[in-house]
Design a protein around this motif. Structure first.
Motif, mmCIF file in Angstrom:
data_model
loop_
_atom_site.group_PDB
_atom_site.id
_atom_site.type_symbol
_atom_site.label_atom_id
_atom_site.label_comp_id
_atom_site.label_asym_id
_atom_site.label_seq_id
_atom_site.Cartn_x
_atom_site.Cartn_y
_atom_site.Cartn_z
ATOM 1 N N GLY A 1 0.818 -1.210 0.000
ATOM 2 C CA GLY A 1 0.000 0.000 0.000
ATOM 3 C C GLY A 1 0.850 1.258 0.000
ATOM 4 N N ALA A 2 1.937 1.239 0.765
ATOM 5 C CA ALA A 2 2.831 2.397 0.812
ATOM 6 C C ALA A 2 3.485 2.631 -0.544
ATOM 7 N N VAL A 3 3.892 1.575 -1.201
ATOM 8 C CA VAL A 3 4.503 1.708 -2.524
ATOM 9 C C VAL A 3 3.471 2.210 -3.539
ATOM 10 N N ALA A 4 2.245 1.700 -3.431
ATOM 11 C CA ALA A 4 1.201 2.107 -4.379
ATOM 12 C C ALA A 4 0.819 3.567 -4.196
ATOM 13 N N LEU A 5 0.813 4.060 -2.971
ATOM 14 C CA LEU A 5 0.398 5.435 -2.703
ATOM 15 C C LEU A 5 1.537 6.444 -2.806
ATOM 16 N N SER A 6 2.750 6.005 -2.899
ATOM 17 C CA SER A 6 3.869 6.940 -2.900
ATOM 18 C C SER A 6 3.873 7.839 -4.134
ATOM 19 N N GLY A 7 3.366 7.399 -5.248
ATOM 20 C CA GLY A 7 3.352 8.225 -6.457
ATOM 21 C C GLY A 7 2.102 9.065 -6.596
ATOM 22 N N CYS A 8 1.122 8.904 -5.712
ATOM 23 C CA CYS A 8 -0.152 9.622 -5.835
ATOM 24 C C CYS A 8 -0.082 11.051 -5.319
ATOM 25 N N VAL A 9 0.734 11.313 -4.336
ATOM 26 C CA VAL A 9 0.798 12.635 -3.720
ATOM 27 C C VAL A 9 2.018 13.359 -4.237
ATOM 28 N N SER A 10 1.777 14.522 -4.828
ATOM 29 C CA SER A 10 2.880 15.316 -5.355
ATOM 30 C C SER A 10 2.692 16.763 -4.916
ATOM 31 N N VAL A 11 3.691 17.325 -4.253
ATOM 32 C CA VAL A 11 3.637 18.706 -3.787
ATOM 33 C C VAL A 11 4.724 19.482 -4.507
ATOM 34 N N ASN A 12 4.308 20.446 -5.319
ATOM 35 C CA ASN A 12 5.259 21.267 -6.067
ATOM 36 C C ASN A 12 4.990 22.736 -5.773
ATOM 37 N N ALA A 13 6.046 23.523 -5.713
ATOM 38 C CA ALA A 13 5.887 24.962 -5.543
ATOM 39 C C ALA A 13 5.413 25.566 -6.863
ATOM 40 N N PRO A 14 4.515 26.575 -6.801
ATOM 41 C CA PRO A 14 4.038 27.189 -8.040
ATOM 42 C C PRO A 14 5.150 27.973 -8.727
ATOM 43 N N ASP A 15 5.036 28.102 -10.058
ATOM 44 C CA ASP A 15 6.031 28.864 -10.820
ATOM 45 C C ASP A 15 5.919 30.358 -10.546
ATOM 46 N N LYS A 16 4.688 30.838 -10.397
ATOM 47 C CA LYS A 16 4.452 32.262 -10.158
ATOM 48 C C LYS A 16 4.053 32.453 -8.696
ATOM 49 N N PRO A 17 4.328 33.636 -8.142
ATOM 50 C CA PRO A 17 3.931 33.870 -6.753
ATOM 51 C C PRO A 17 2.408 33.925 -6.623
ATOM 52 N N ILE A 18 1.922 33.566 -5.454
ATOM 53 C CA ILE A 18 0.491 33.609 -5.189
ATOM 54 C C ILE A 18 0.101 35.058 -4.919
#
Length: 62
Positions: free
Chosen positions: A14-31
């Motif tokens: 389950g940990a291996v299967a879910l490891s690719g589902c969550v992705s956190v990236n910083a936005p290119d432009k400021p908020i």
């Protein structure tokens, strides 16, 4: 013992299967947060109410 091995295998799978589902990236432009607050309207309303009260209290001045 077999239950523990099975439980660990399920958890790891389950940990291996879910490891690719969550992705956190910083936005290119400021908020940018735009706050358009109209304070002028409230101030004018209060001044108008105060002026009306003053005129009612002192009708001979005006």
């Amino acid at each position: 013992m077999a239950r523990r091995v099975t439980a660990v295998a399920i958890l790891l799978g389950g940990a291996v299967a879910l490891s690719g589902c969550v992705s956190v990236n910083a936005p290119d432009k400021p908020i940018v947060i735009e706050l358009n607050i109209n304070i002028k309207q409230e101030v004018i309303y209060r001044l108008a109410a105060d002026a009306a009260n003053t005129i009612e209290d002192n009708p001979d001045v005006f």
